[in-house]
Design a protein around this motif. Structure first.
Motif, short mmCIF file in Angstrom:
data_model
loop_
_atom_site.label_atom_id
_atom_site.label_comp_id
_atom_site.label_asym_id
_atom_site.label_seq_id
_atom_site.Cartn_x
_atom_site.Cartn_y
_atom_site.Cartn_z
N ALA A 94 86.59 -44.56 87.88
CA ALA A 94 87.54 -45.37 88.65
C ALA A 94 88.93 -45.36 88.04
N THR A 95 89.04 -45.04 86.75
CA THR A 95 90.35 -45.14 86.09
C THR A 95 90.81 -43.83 85.46
N ASP A 96 89.96 -42.83 85.41
CA ASP A 96 90.32 -41.59 84.74
C ASP A 96 91.50 -40.90 85.44
N PRO A 97 92.55 -40.55 84.70
CA PRO A 97 93.73 -39.93 85.33
C PRO A 97 93.44 -38.59 86.02
N SER B 118 77.84 -33.43 74.64
CA SER B 118 76.74 -32.48 74.72
C SER B 118 76.70 -31.83 76.10
N PRO B 119 76.16 -30.63 76.19
CA PRO B 119 76.02 -29.98 77.50
C PRO B 119 75.18 -30.83 78.47
N GLU B 120 74.21 -31.56 77.94
CA GLU B 120 73.36 -32.41 78.79
C GLU B 120 74.19 -33.55 79.40
N ALA B 121 75.04 -34.16 78.58
CA ALA B 121 75.87 -35.26 79.09
C ALA B 121 76.87 -34.75 80.13
N ILE B 122 77.44 -33.60 79.89
CA ILE B 122 78.38 -33.02 80.86
C ILE B 122 77.65 -32.69 82.15
N SER B 123 76.44 -32.17 82.03
CA SER B 123 75.64 -31.86 83.22
C SER B 123 75.33 -33.13 84.02
N ALA C 154 84.70 -32.33 84.02
CA ALA C 154 85.92 -31.97 83.29
C ALA C 154 86.57 -33.21 82.68
N ALA C 155 86.60 -34.30 83.44
CA ALA C 155 87.19 -35.54 82.93
C ALA C 155 86.40 -36.07 81.74
N TYR C 156 85.09 -36.02 81.85
CA TYR C 156 84.22 -36.49 80.76
C TYR C 156 84.45 -35.65 79.51
N GLN C 157 84.49 -34.34 79.69
CA GLN C 157 84.67 -33.43 78.56
C GLN C 157 86.06 -33.59 77.94
N SER C 158 87.06 -33.90 78.73
CA SER C 158 88.41 -34.08 78.17
C SER C 158 88.48 -35.35 77.32
N LYS C 159 87.66 -36.33 77.65
CA LYS C 159 87.62 -37.56 76.85
C LYS C 159 86.79 -37.39 75.58
#
Length: 186
Positions: free
Chosen positions: A139-142, A74-79, A64-69
């Protein structure tokens, strides 16, 4: 393994499997962490232990944090983000818990927490497990900080992945110490 030999041959294993350290072994690992150098005994560290199904929940938070940024991720990166906490059966999150002290700067407290993280890695190795230190954006994602309950006076120093080593990698060739040391003439 003898302490010095462990220090000069340690490598981060590629694969960490079950079993993880049992609770008593984990307690021993934490006991080693608590012996990190610590100016004025401020104890500027805190640890979070994540195992079992909690790792998958953390993976959902990473995704979720990755997708919010990256809304176009891509679905692969989120996976891949979702699977990161599943790389080992135990994750120990090391936090610098910063104390307001005029005589001990925050940087010294962060280094103390980093030394605690290194002690965790070395203790894991000494107790027969492999350990890998990771940080990155997690380490830094809110969003991740909030989900883990990281306080405003805390910083994530490391995610240490711990488990049984499937195949111990060969240590790299020794480095030439003289390439990293200079003598100050005074």
């Amino acid at each position: 393994m003898e302490a010095y030999e462990s220090l000069v041959t340690r490598v981060s294993p590629a694969v960490l499997e079950e079993p993880a350290p049992d609770p008593e072994t984990e307690r021993k690992i934490f006991a080693a962490a608590l012996r990190a150098p610590d100016h004025k005994r401020l104890r500027p560290w805190r640890f979070i232990s994540i195992r079992g199904d909690a790792r998958a929940k953390l993976g959902e938070i990473f995704a979720a944090a990755y997708q919010s940024k990256l809304s176009n991720a891509s679905p692969e990166a989120i996976s891949r983000e979702r699977k990161k906490p599943l790389r080992a059966p135990l994750i120990l999150v090391v936090l610098a818990k910063l104390v307001d002290d005029a005589n001990v700067p925050a940087i010294d407290q962060k280094y103390s927490a980093a030394a605690a993280a290194q002690n965790i890695i070395l203790a894991s190795e000494a107790l027969g497990f492999g350990a890998v230190w990771k940080t990155g954006d997690a380490a830094t994602d809110p969003l991740i900080r909030e989900a883990l309950g990281v306080g405003s006076n805390e910083e994530i120093v490391a995610y240490i992945y711990i488990g049984t080593v499937k195949a111990r990698p060969n240590p790299p060739a020794p480095l030439d110490v003289s390439a990293f040391v200079t003598n100050w003439p005074g």
